[in-house]
Design an enzyme around this catalytic site. Structure first.
Site, PDB file in Angstrom:
ATOM      1  N   GLY A  18      68.143  86.805 -14.718  1.00  0.00           N
ATOM      2  CA  GLY A  18      68.869  86.594 -13.467  1.00  0.00           C
ATOM      3  C   GLY A  18      68.126  87.331 -12.364  1.00  0.00           C
ATOM      4  N   TRP A  50      74.419  81.117  -9.358  1.00  0.00           N
ATOM      5  CA  TRP A  50      75.664  80.634  -8.741  1.00  0.00           C
ATOM      6  C   TRP A  50      76.115  81.472  -7.559  1.00  0.00           C
ATOM      7  CZ3 TRP A  50      76.574  75.936 -10.117  1.00  0.00           C
ATOM      8  CH2 TRP A  50      76.093  75.504 -11.365  1.00  0.00           C
ATOM      9  N   GLN A  52      76.945  82.806  -4.156  1.00  0.00           N
ATOM     10  CA  GLN A  52      77.096  81.965  -2.971  1.00  0.00           C
ATOM     11  C   GLN A  52      76.847  82.729  -1.674  1.00  0.00           C
ATOM     12  OE1 GLN A  52      81.007  80.231  -3.047  1.00  0.00           O
ATOM     13  NE2 GLN A  52      80.593  78.957  -4.822  1.00  0.00           N
ATOM     14  N   GLY A  53      77.692  83.748  -1.443  1.00  0.00           N
ATOM     15  CA  GLY A  53      77.760  84.383  -0.123  1.00  0.00           C
ATOM     16  C   GLY A  53      76.434  84.965   0.321  1.00  0.00           C
ATOM     17  N   GLU A 119      82.016  89.212   5.298  1.00  0.00           N
ATOM     18  CA  GLU A 119      82.888  89.102   4.127  1.00  0.00           C
ATOM     19  C   GLU A 119      83.856  90.270   4.114  1.00  0.00           C
ATOM     20  OE1 GLU A 119      81.182  87.897   0.392  1.00  0.00           O
ATOM     21  OE2 GLU A 119      79.371  87.180   1.361  1.00  0.00           O
ATOM     22  N   HIS A 231      88.365  87.963  -8.324  1.00  0.00           N
ATOM     23  CA  HIS A 231      88.087  87.331  -7.025  1.00  0.00           C
ATOM     24  C   HIS A 231      89.351  86.624  -6.564  1.00  0.00           C
ATOM     25  CE1 HIS A 231      86.258  85.014  -3.845  1.00  0.00           C
ATOM     26  NE2 HIS A 231      85.152  85.730  -3.985  1.00  0.00           N
ATOM     27  N   ARG A 275      88.604  93.041  -1.579  1.00  0.00           N
ATOM     28  CA  ARG A 275      89.034  92.069  -2.589  1.00  0.00           C
ATOM     29  C   ARG A 275      90.249  92.472  -3.399  1.00  0.00           C
ATOM     30  NH1 ARG A 275      83.370  89.670  -4.779  1.00  0.00           N
ATOM     31  NH2 ARG A 275      83.055  88.525  -2.851  1.00  0.00           N
ATOM     32  N   HIS A 332      85.970  88.106 -12.129  1.00  0.00           N
ATOM     33  CA  HIS A 332      84.752  87.738 -11.392  1.00  0.00           C
ATOM     34  C   HIS A 332      83.572  88.676 -11.615  1.00  0.00           C
ATOM     35  CE1 HIS A 332      82.296  86.146  -8.217  1.00  0.00           C
ATOM     36  NE2 HIS A 332      82.323  87.261  -7.520  1.00  0.00           N
ATOM     37  N   ARG A 367      84.312  96.599  -5.936  1.00  0.00           N
ATOM     38  CA  ARG A 367      83.006  96.302  -5.332  1.00  0.00           C
ATOM     39  C   ARG A 367      83.157  95.682  -3.947  1.00  0.00           C
ATOM     40  NH1 ARG A 367      79.479  91.335  -5.580  1.00  0.00           N
ATOM     41  NH2 ARG A 367      81.295  90.333  -6.490  1.00  0.00           N
TER      42      ARG A 367
HETATM   43  C1  LIG Z   1      80.222  82.027  -8.703  1.00  0.00           C
HETATM   44  C2  LIG Z   1      79.667  83.380  -8.383  1.00  0.00           C
HETATM   45  C3  LIG Z   1      79.359  83.695  -7.065  1.00  0.00           C
HETATM   46  C4  LIG Z   1      78.833  84.944  -6.753  1.00  0.00           C
HETATM   47  N1  LIG Z   1      78.475  85.216  -5.459  1.00  0.00           N
HETATM   48  C5  LIG Z   1      77.884  86.407  -5.162  1.00  0.00           C
HETATM   49  C6  LIG Z   1      77.408  86.689  -3.847  1.00  0.00           C
HETATM   50  O1  LIG Z   1      77.492  85.864  -2.954  1.00  0.00           O
HETATM   51  N2  LIG Z   1      76.834  87.896  -3.625  1.00  0.00           N
HETATM   52  C7  LIG Z   1      76.709  88.848  -4.593  1.00  0.00           C
HETATM   53  O2  LIG Z   1      76.196  89.929  -4.322  1.00  0.00           O
HETATM   54  N3  LIG Z   1      77.137  88.594  -5.845  1.00  0.00           N
HETATM   55  C8  LIG Z   1      77.714  87.410  -6.154  1.00  0.00           C
HETATM   56  N4  LIG Z   1      78.128  87.160  -7.431  1.00  0.00           N
HETATM   57  C9  LIG Z   1      77.841  88.163  -8.458  1.00  0.00           C
HETATM   58  C10 LIG Z   1      76.353  88.103  -8.775  1.00  0.00           C
HETATM   59  O3  LIG Z   1      75.937  86.762  -8.793  1.00  0.00           O
HETATM   60  C11 LIG Z   1      76.047  88.755 -10.112  1.00  0.00           C
HETATM   61  O4  LIG Z   1      76.610  90.031 -10.174  1.00  0.00           O
HETATM   62  C12 LIG Z   1      74.552  88.878 -10.290  1.00  0.00           C
HETATM   63  O5  LIG Z   1      73.924  87.653 -10.026  1.00  0.00           O
HETATM   64  C13 LIG Z   1      74.239  89.346 -11.686  1.00  0.00           C
HETATM   65  O6  LIG Z   1      72.852  89.239 -11.866  1.00  0.00           O
HETATM   66  P1  LIG Z   1      72.156  89.814 -13.173  1.00  0.00           P
HETATM   67  O7  LIG Z   1      70.703  89.550 -13.015  1.00  0.00           O
HETATM   68  O8  LIG Z   1      72.625  91.170 -13.432  1.00  0.00           O
HETATM   69  O9  LIG Z   1      72.759  88.901 -14.343  1.00  0.00           O
HETATM   70  P2  LIG Z   1      72.729  87.290 -14.583  1.00  0.00           P
HETATM   71  O10 LIG Z   1      72.306  86.580 -13.352  1.00  0.00           O
HETATM   72  O11 LIG Z   1      74.042  86.994 -15.163  1.00  0.00           O
HETATM   73  O12 LIG Z   1      71.596  87.123 -15.657  1.00  0.00           O
HETATM   74  C14 LIG Z   1      71.763  87.551 -16.977  1.00  0.00           C
HETATM   75  C15 LIG Z   1      70.571  87.100 -17.783  1.00  0.00           C
HETATM   76  O13 LIG Z   1      70.590  87.711 -19.054  1.00  0.00           O
HETATM   77  C16 LIG Z   1      70.326  86.770 -20.064  1.00  0.00           C
HETATM   78  N5  LIG Z   1      70.886  87.302 -21.314  1.00  0.00           N
HETATM   79  C17 LIG Z   1      72.145  87.747 -21.545  1.00  0.00           C
HETATM   80  N6  LIG Z   1      72.240  88.212 -22.810  1.00  0.00           N
HETATM   81  C18 LIG Z   1      71.030  88.073 -23.387  1.00  0.00           C
HETATM   82  C19 LIG Z   1      70.490  88.363 -24.676  1.00  0.00           C
HETATM   83  N7  LIG Z   1      71.225  88.926 -25.643  1.00  0.00           N
HETATM   84  N8  LIG Z   1      69.201  88.058 -24.922  1.00  0.00           N
HETATM   85  C20 LIG Z   1      68.417  87.499 -23.959  1.00  0.00           C
HETATM   86  N9  LIG Z   1      68.877  87.203 -22.723  1.00  0.00           N
HETATM   87  C21 LIG Z   1      70.162  87.491 -22.432  1.00  0.00           C
HETATM   88  C22 LIG Z   1      70.939  85.483 -19.519  1.00  0.00           C
HETATM   89  O14 LIG Z   1      70.421  84.339 -20.151  1.00  0.00           O
HETATM   90  C23 LIG Z   1      70.517  85.605 -18.065  1.00  0.00           C
HETATM   91  O15 LIG Z   1      69.186  85.172 -17.912  1.00  0.00           O
HETATM   92  C24 LIG Z   1      78.648  85.911  -7.769  1.00  0.00           C
HETATM   93  C25 LIG Z   1      78.956  85.581  -9.100  1.00  0.00           C
HETATM   94  C26 LIG Z   1      79.452  84.333  -9.411  1.00  0.00           C
HETATM   95  C27 LIG Z   1      79.762  84.004 -10.840  1.00  0.00           C
END
Ligand SMILES: Cc1cc2nc3c(=O)[nH]c(=O)nc-3n(C[C@H](O)[C@H](O)[C@H](O)COP(=O)(O)OP(=O)(O)OC[C@H]3O[C@@H](n4cnc5c(N)ncnc54)[C@H](O)[C@@H]3O)c2cc1C
Length: 492
Positions: A18, A50, A52-53, A119, A231, A275, A332, A367
């Site tokens: 991510g 996913w 958005q904001g 926001e 959320h 929130r 959320h 948050r």
């Molecule tokens: C609909 C939605 C809208 C949002 N809008 C916002 C916003 O506008 N602004 C904001 O700041 N935040 C927002 N958030 C929150 C934000 O998107 C997330 O907190 C953030 O993107 C998390 O990123 P990350 O890289 O930590 O994890 P993720 O993007 O969830 O990535 C996790 C990764 O880990 C991998 N993974 C998991 N377990 C394993 C494993 N055992 N082995 C190998 N790979 C694994 C997955 O495949 C993935 O690639 C939103 C969330 C959602 C759901």
């Protein structure tokens, strides 16, 4: 360049692709590290996609990191770890500049300056976005493309990590499904959140906190996992369209003037309050009226500002230009996670955690909107920096590393998801939480233990048996360490 010290070649394992994992990998690789980037799903299918904001950063002339910090602290309900929030707010503007250099095009206003969204909980416009409400998609696509092309990054897609390896008390790499091992001088978990453990959620199904369990099994402490953010405005499926259920309607739309109304068509809450406040006001309104949703009215908002939200709503049979959108709270964002310090290091040497799977303490008990994407990048850079300074693995590590696997966790059942929603949702009781401690899923049991330990109500955590905020819990965090009783720690 990141300004990091120069190193010899190091092998870094990054788990998760991510925003947090991609950026950590790119920061480390441009500093000369060889990175193995492992994702259980294809690139560009993470939660980050996913978002958005957008991401919060003090880039406006009238803004400052100090003002961003003040809003973060106010939203966090006297539970924010100040030093971590300071790292975030001071690092955020440079992250926006760096992502721009990496090819992310953020939305601009007519004068060519960054267009900034508003926001809940922000007293000033400071949310940087791309493609209207397609920020996550734009960033993840660009960073995925760069990672896939980078000669120092080896990408393994569709490859779940099943255990952390350790050698002499240090993390020495990971075990993949099928038993293959990858060793590294440091291992960074960027495995995302756990909101899909709850039955009603905005998150894609894979977001069930498996990285938190991997870390816990390797001996790492978890913190604040009782603090799940709900959320306020997730669509309630109508006309039998289950596809729509849980779809998030970004708070930025309320920032542009959308309002919330009850059945009688009356407003009942300040739509731009933090929130926890808005979600709880909706929850109380639903209990009072026995309705299943309240109405979000965005008919006065320019639909051109949020093209992907509008087109998704239309695809599930809601025309937001003419109709009210039925919404209610949904799980959320996991504010807790793997306990980390300011360098993103966990309590196990050589093991780091960034993004939603980590708990730096910066979000406190609630948050501030759009601080999570910013956290992925600011702490991703911190992790890359610190991980590259780790000592090389001992020559013996390859053969002598031990898997910390205890076998696959039992699959998450719908019964566990519903139990978590019922007993650890917006309103909790000691009795319900005690029931949850018997659940079949280990992370559900840990969440229940943490929620029982926090004997007060604060931010996202509301207990009927302890209805008030207890000042004795200010800046206290619930820490779970394998083999030890739950502990309270004061974080400043
Ligand atoms: C609909 C939605 C809208 C949002 N809008 C916002 C916003 O506008 N602004 C904001 O700041 N935040 C927002 N958030 C929150 C934000 O998107 C997330 O907190 C953030 O993107 C998390 O990123 P990350 O890289 O930590 O994890 P993720 O993007 O969830 O990535 C996790 C990764 O880990 C991998 N993974 C998991 N377990 C394993 C494993 N055992 N082995 C190998 N790979 C694994 C997955 O495949 C993935 O690639 C939103 C969330 C959602 C759901």
């Amino acid at each position: 360049m990141s300004g990091l010290p120069t190193h010899g070649v190091r092998d870094l394992i990054v788990v998760g692709a991510g925003g947090a994992g991609l950026y950590t990998a790119l920061c480390a690789a441009r500093d000369g590290a060889r990175v193995t980037l492992i994702s259980s799903r294809p690139l560009a299918e993470a939660n980050s996609y996913w978002a958005q904001g957008g991401l919060a950063a003090a880039v406006a002339d009238e803004d400052s990191p100090a003002a961003h910090l003040a809003d973060t602290v106010a939203a966090g309900r006297d539970a924010v770890k100040l030093s971590a929030a300071r790292v975030l707010t001071e690092g955020a503007p440079e992250i926006v500049a760096d992502l721009t250099r990496l090819g992310v095009t953020f939305d601009a206003d007519r004068e060519g300056r960054l267009a900034l969204g508003l926001e809940g909980g922000h007293r000033i416009r400071r949310v940087v976005h791309a493609g209207g409400a397609a920020t996550g998609r734009r960033i993840v696509r660009q960073l995925s493309a760069l990672a896939a092309e980078h000669p120092l990054i080896d990408v393994l897609e569709g490859t779940p990590v099943t255990a952390i390896l350790t050698h002499d008390g240090r993390a020495s790499g990971v075990e993949l499904r099928g038993g293959e091992r990858r060793l590294g001088t440091a291992t960074v978990l960027a495995t995302g959140g756990a909101a899909a453990l709850w039955a009603r959620t905005t998150n894609p199904r894979p977001a069930v906190g498996n990285g938190m369990l991997l870390a816990f099994r390797a001996g790492a402490a978890l913190a604040d996992i009782e603090l799940m953010q709900f959320h306020p405005t997730a669509v309630v499926g109508t006309n039998g369209t289950s596809q729509a259920d849980g779809f998030l309607v970004t708070e930025a739309i309320r920032g542009e003037g959308a309002i919330l109304c009850n059945r009688a068509g009356e407003r009942f809450v300040d739509e731009l309050a933090p929130r926890d406040e808005v979600a709880r006001a909706i929850h109380d309104e639903l209990l009072r009226s026995r309705a299943t949703s309240v109405a979000l009215d965005m008919r006065g908002v320019d639909p051109g500002l949020f093209p992907n939200v509008v087109s998704h709503l239309r695809s599930v049979g809601i025309d937001p230009e003419r109709e009210l959108i039925p919404v209610a709270p949904a799980a959320h964002y996991m504010m807790g996670g793997i306990a980390t310090d300011l360098t993103a290091a966990s309590s196990v040497a050589g093991l780091y955690a960034v993004g939603e799977c980590a708990c730096t303490g910066l979000h406190g008990a609630n948050r501030l909107a759009s601080n999570s994407l910013t956290e992925c990048f600011v702490f991703g850079r911190q992790a890359a920096h610190a991980a590259l300074a780790e000592p090389a693995l001992a020559a013996a590590a390859a053969a002598a590393s031990v898997s910390t696997s205890t076998g696959p966790p039992p699959p998450l059942t719908q019964a566990s998801r519903e139990a978590l929603w019922r007993d650890a949702g917006l309103q909790r009781t000691g009795e319900g939480l005690a029931r949850l401690r018997e659940d079949a899923h280990p992370l559900v049991r840990l969440i229940a233990t943490a929620a029982i330990t926090r004997t007060e109500s604060r931010g996202a955590h509301k207990r009927d048996d302890f209805p008030e905020r207890d000042p004795a819990w200010d800046h206290e965090h619930v820490v779970l360490t394998p083999g030890s009783a739950p502990a309270r720690e004061h974080w400043a």
